[in-house]
Design a protein around this motif. Sequence first.
Motif, PDB file in Angstrom:
ATOM      1  N   LEU A   1      12.956 -16.090  12.141  1.00 36.19           N
ATOM      2  CA  LEU A   1      13.184 -15.841  13.562  1.00 36.19           C
ATOM      3  C   LEU A   1      14.674 -15.656  13.803  1.00 36.19           C
ATOM      4  N   TRP A   2      15.016 -14.732  14.717  1.00 35.38           N
ATOM      5  CA  TRP A   2      16.409 -14.480  15.073  1.00 35.38           C
ATOM      6  C   TRP A   2      16.543 -14.473  16.587  1.00 35.38           C
ATOM      7  N   ASP A   3      17.464 -15.275  17.095  1.00 31.97           N
ATOM      8  CA  ASP A   3      17.753 -15.358  18.523  1.00 31.97           C
ATOM      9  C   ASP A   3      18.847 -14.355  18.858  1.00 31.97           C
ATOM     10  N   LEU A   4      18.521 -13.350  19.682  1.00 29.49           N
ATOM     11  CA  LEU A   4      19.497 -12.332  20.075  1.00 29.49           C
ATOM     12  C   LEU A   4      20.028 -12.564  21.481  1.00 29.49           C
ATOM     13  N   GLY A   5      19.682 -13.686  22.082  1.00 28.34           N
ATOM     14  CA  GLY A   5      20.124 -13.971  23.444  1.00 28.34           C
ATOM     15  C   GLY A   5      19.081 -13.574  24.457  1.00 28.34           C
ATOM     16  N   ASP A   6      19.026 -12.293  24.824  1.00 31.78           N
ATOM     17  CA  ASP A   6      18.047 -11.837  25.798  1.00 31.78           C
ATOM     18  C   ASP A   6      16.725 -11.440  25.152  1.00 31.78           C
ATOM     19  N   SER A   7      16.638 -11.528  23.840  1.00 34.23           N
ATOM     20  CA  SER A   7      15.410 -11.196  23.121  1.00 34.23           C
ATOM     21  C   SER A   7      15.423 -11.923  21.786  1.00 34.23           C
ATOM     22  N   LEU A   8      14.344 -11.744  21.012  1.00 32.89           N
ATOM     23  CA  LEU A   8      14.251 -12.366  19.702  1.00 32.89           C
ATOM     24  C   LEU A   8      13.654 -11.394  18.710  1.00 32.89           C
ATOM     25  N   VAL A   9      13.929 -11.645  17.426  1.00 24.64           N
ATOM     26  CA  VAL A   9      13.372 -10.830  16.350  1.00 24.64           C
ATOM     27  C   VAL A   9      12.501 -11.723  15.480  1.00 24.64           C
ATOM     28  N   VAL A  10      11.308 -11.223  15.162  1.00 25.00           N
ATOM     29  CA  VAL A  10      10.381 -11.907  14.269  1.00 25.00           C
ATOM     30  C   VAL A  10      10.286 -11.093  12.980  1.00 25.00           C
ATOM     31  N   THR A  11      10.552 -11.721  11.849  1.00 24.88           N
ATOM     32  CA  THR A  11      10.412 -11.032  10.566  1.00 24.88           C
ATOM     33  C   THR A  11       9.165 -11.540   9.864  1.00 24.88           C
ATOM     34  N   THR A  12       8.398 -10.615   9.296  1.00 30.30           N
ATOM     35  CA  THR A  12       7.253 -10.964   8.459  1.00 30.30           C
ATOM     36  C   THR A  12       7.481 -10.356   7.078  1.00 30.30           C
ATOM     37  N   VAL A  13       6.524 -10.543   6.191  1.00 26.95           N
ATOM     38  CA  VAL A  13       6.641  -9.995   4.848  1.00 26.95           C
ATOM     39  C   VAL A  13       6.872  -8.489   4.889  1.00 26.95           C
ATOM     40  N   ASP A  14       6.200  -7.785   5.811  1.00 26.81           N
ATOM     41  CA  ASP A  14       6.256  -6.325   5.842  1.00 26.81           C
ATOM     42  C   ASP A  14       6.942  -5.743   7.067  1.00 26.81           C
ATOM     43  N   THR A  15       7.256  -6.548   8.076  1.00 26.98           N
ATOM     44  CA  THR A  15       7.706  -5.976   9.347  1.00 26.98           C
ATOM     45  C   THR A  15       8.868  -6.751   9.949  1.00 26.98           C
ATOM     46  N   TRP A  16       9.573  -6.053  10.853  1.00 23.93           N
ATOM     47  CA  TRP A  16      10.513  -6.686  11.782  1.00 23.93           C
ATOM     48  C   TRP A  16      10.105  -6.237  13.173  1.00 23.93           C
ATOM     49  N   SER A  17      10.133  -7.141  14.129  1.00 24.15           N
ATOM     50  CA  SER A  17       9.767  -6.770  15.496  1.00 24.15           C
ATOM     51  C   SER A  17      10.668  -7.483  16.485  1.00 24.15           C
ATOM     52  N   GLN A  18      11.042  -6.776  17.548  1.00 24.56           N
ATOM     53  CA  GLN A  18      11.888  -7.336  18.597  1.00 24.56           C
ATOM     54  C   GLN A  18      11.054  -7.545  19.840  1.00 24.56           C
ATOM     55  N   TRP A  19      11.205  -8.738  20.452  1.00 23.33           N
ATOM     56  CA  TRP A  19      10.375  -9.150  21.583  1.00 23.33           C
ATOM     57  C   TRP A  19      11.241  -9.683  22.710  1.00 23.33           C
ATOM     58  N   ARG A  20      10.747  -9.522  23.932  1.00 21.89           N
ATOM     59  CA  ARG A  20      11.301 -10.292  25.033  1.00 21.89           C
ATOM     60  C   ARG A  20      10.739 -11.704  24.945  1.00 21.89           C
ATOM     61  N   TRP A  21      11.436 -12.649  25.557  1.00 18.14           N
ATOM     62  CA  TRP A  21      11.011 -14.038  25.462  1.00 18.14           C
ATOM     63  C   TRP A  21       9.661 -14.276  26.121  1.00 18.14           C
ATOM     64  N   ASP A  22       9.255 -13.395  27.033  1.00 25.20           N
ATOM     65  CA  ASP A  22       7.959 -13.564  27.686  1.00 25.20           C
ATOM     66  C   ASP A  22       6.812 -12.976  26.875  1.00 25.20           C
ATOM     67  N   GLY A  23       7.102 -12.455  25.675  1.00 24.51           N
ATOM     68  CA  GLY A  23       6.049 -11.959  24.796  1.00 24.51           C
ATOM     69  C   GLY A  23       5.857 -10.456  24.805  1.00 24.51           C
ATOM     70  N   GLU A  24       6.707  -9.710  25.507  1.00 23.82           N
ATOM     71  CA  GLU A  24       6.595  -8.253  25.530  1.00 23.82           C
ATOM     72  C   GLU A  24       7.245  -7.656  24.283  1.00 23.82           C
ATOM     73  N   LEU A  25       6.507  -6.802  23.564  1.00 23.57           N
ATOM     74  CA  LEU A  25       7.038  -6.139  22.377  1.00 23.57           C
ATOM     75  C   LEU A  25       7.986  -5.018  22.787  1.00 23.57           C
ATOM     76  N   MET A  26       9.203  -5.021  22.228  1.00 26.39           N
ATOM     77  CA  MET A  26      10.201  -4.005  22.542  1.00 26.39           C
ATOM     78  C   MET A  26      10.256  -2.915  21.473  1.00 26.39           C
ATOM     79  N   ALA A  27      10.199  -3.300  20.204  1.00 31.01           N
ATOM     80  CA  ALA A  27      10.287  -2.337  19.099  1.00 31.01           C
ATOM     81  C   ALA A  27       9.803  -3.026  17.832  1.00 31.01           C
ATOM     82  N   CYS A  28       9.374  -2.224  16.866  1.00 35.46           N
ATOM     83  CA  CYS A  28       8.988  -2.784  15.570  1.00 35.46           C
ATOM     84  C   CYS A  28       9.235  -1.758  14.477  1.00 35.46           C
ATOM     85  N   TRP A  29       9.482  -2.257  13.261  1.00 32.26           N
ATOM     86  CA  TRP A  29       9.812  -1.422  12.126  1.00 32.26           C
ATOM     87  C   TRP A  29       9.173  -2.001  10.873  1.00 32.26           C
TER      88      TRP A  29
END
Length: 366
Positions: A198-226
């Motif tokens: 997990l990465w705290d970006l301040g106004d959002s967060l990043v979740v890393t998995t084995v295959d993916t990275w995803s950026q989310w708002r703190w309320d659970g809205e998906l912003m982007a994924c790779w």
Amino acid sequence: MFVGCAGGGPGNARKAARLPVDREAADGYAGPVTSQRTKPFQAGRRLVFVRTIGTLWGQARRSWWADAPLCLVRSSFDSAELVREAAGGTSRLRASGGGPRLMGMGAPRSGDVLVIVHECGAGARLVVKRGEDDMSEWTWPEDHTDVDLITDGRRIVMRHGRGRLSWFAAESLGPPRPWSLELVRQALGDVRMHVTGLWDLGDSLVVTTVDTWSQWRWDGELMACWRAPAYELGAVTVVAWHAAGPILYMRMIDPATGEPGFGRYAYQLVVWDPRRGVGRPLGPAHDWPRAARSPDGRWLVADRVTREGRGLDLWDLATDTLVERLPTQRRAVQALAFAPDGLHVAVATMDDWFVLRVVPAEPGEG
């Protein structure tokens, strides 16, 4: 005083005043021992020593800047400490499990809350400290494995030891609620969703998995994924996250054979472009490097071990140039963070916490 487990079964939540905040004014004077320990960091011309903040007693886990540098420290087997630079030294917010092992810790970027999770009987206890007499806690069944925690002060997001993701409402603690990554699977297809970080970006967060990275708002809205680099090459570790591209520690393909490299120097520090899915290697590294990238993306400061030994690097990523390397011997850096100005860097070792400054050009240059 401490938070114990007596009388607290699963599903128990309460507010109490049993874990006081200890905000002490630590001595900011850089005495002879501290000066000797930081001497390797004082020799730079482009990465210049500015000041000593104070002494850290424990393992620095994370550093960042608010109105001043902050550092999250595991101070002992059962205790955590949030340290902030203050007038005349440092202020400290401490929390302890009172004996049971600490499983994880976190704090918002504002630095006004300290969250810990510790073992408690057959489960775990989450403790949220907000002030001198303001503490809340929740106990639930949980495996006794390390967890990752990040929070914005309203939501607490947790990676469990088995790669699950959940969240708590910080103001009204209750059972952990699942954080679904199904939107990432829908966007990227057949991917493994075991959460690795997990990465705290301040106004959002990043979740890393084995295959993916995803950026989310703190309320659970998906912003982007790779898609992350292929895990089959070996474990890929995100060393520092940045919108322009994360810094990775990963095994590279040997261009001579087209196969994954072997040996300790097969692993390199890499600047990754998540949109193009390609990386720019900066050179061999091992022994788990630490790094921070400036807000504008230009500068990278990295603690890296190479064949020549350990050193602190300053890279100009506009040209992928190693600007300066400070040989630091056995003074391993545990956490780094750039200030919002993009030039000052807070550096935490096992003992010391200090500030360096990037000099954009040598005297007399451009």
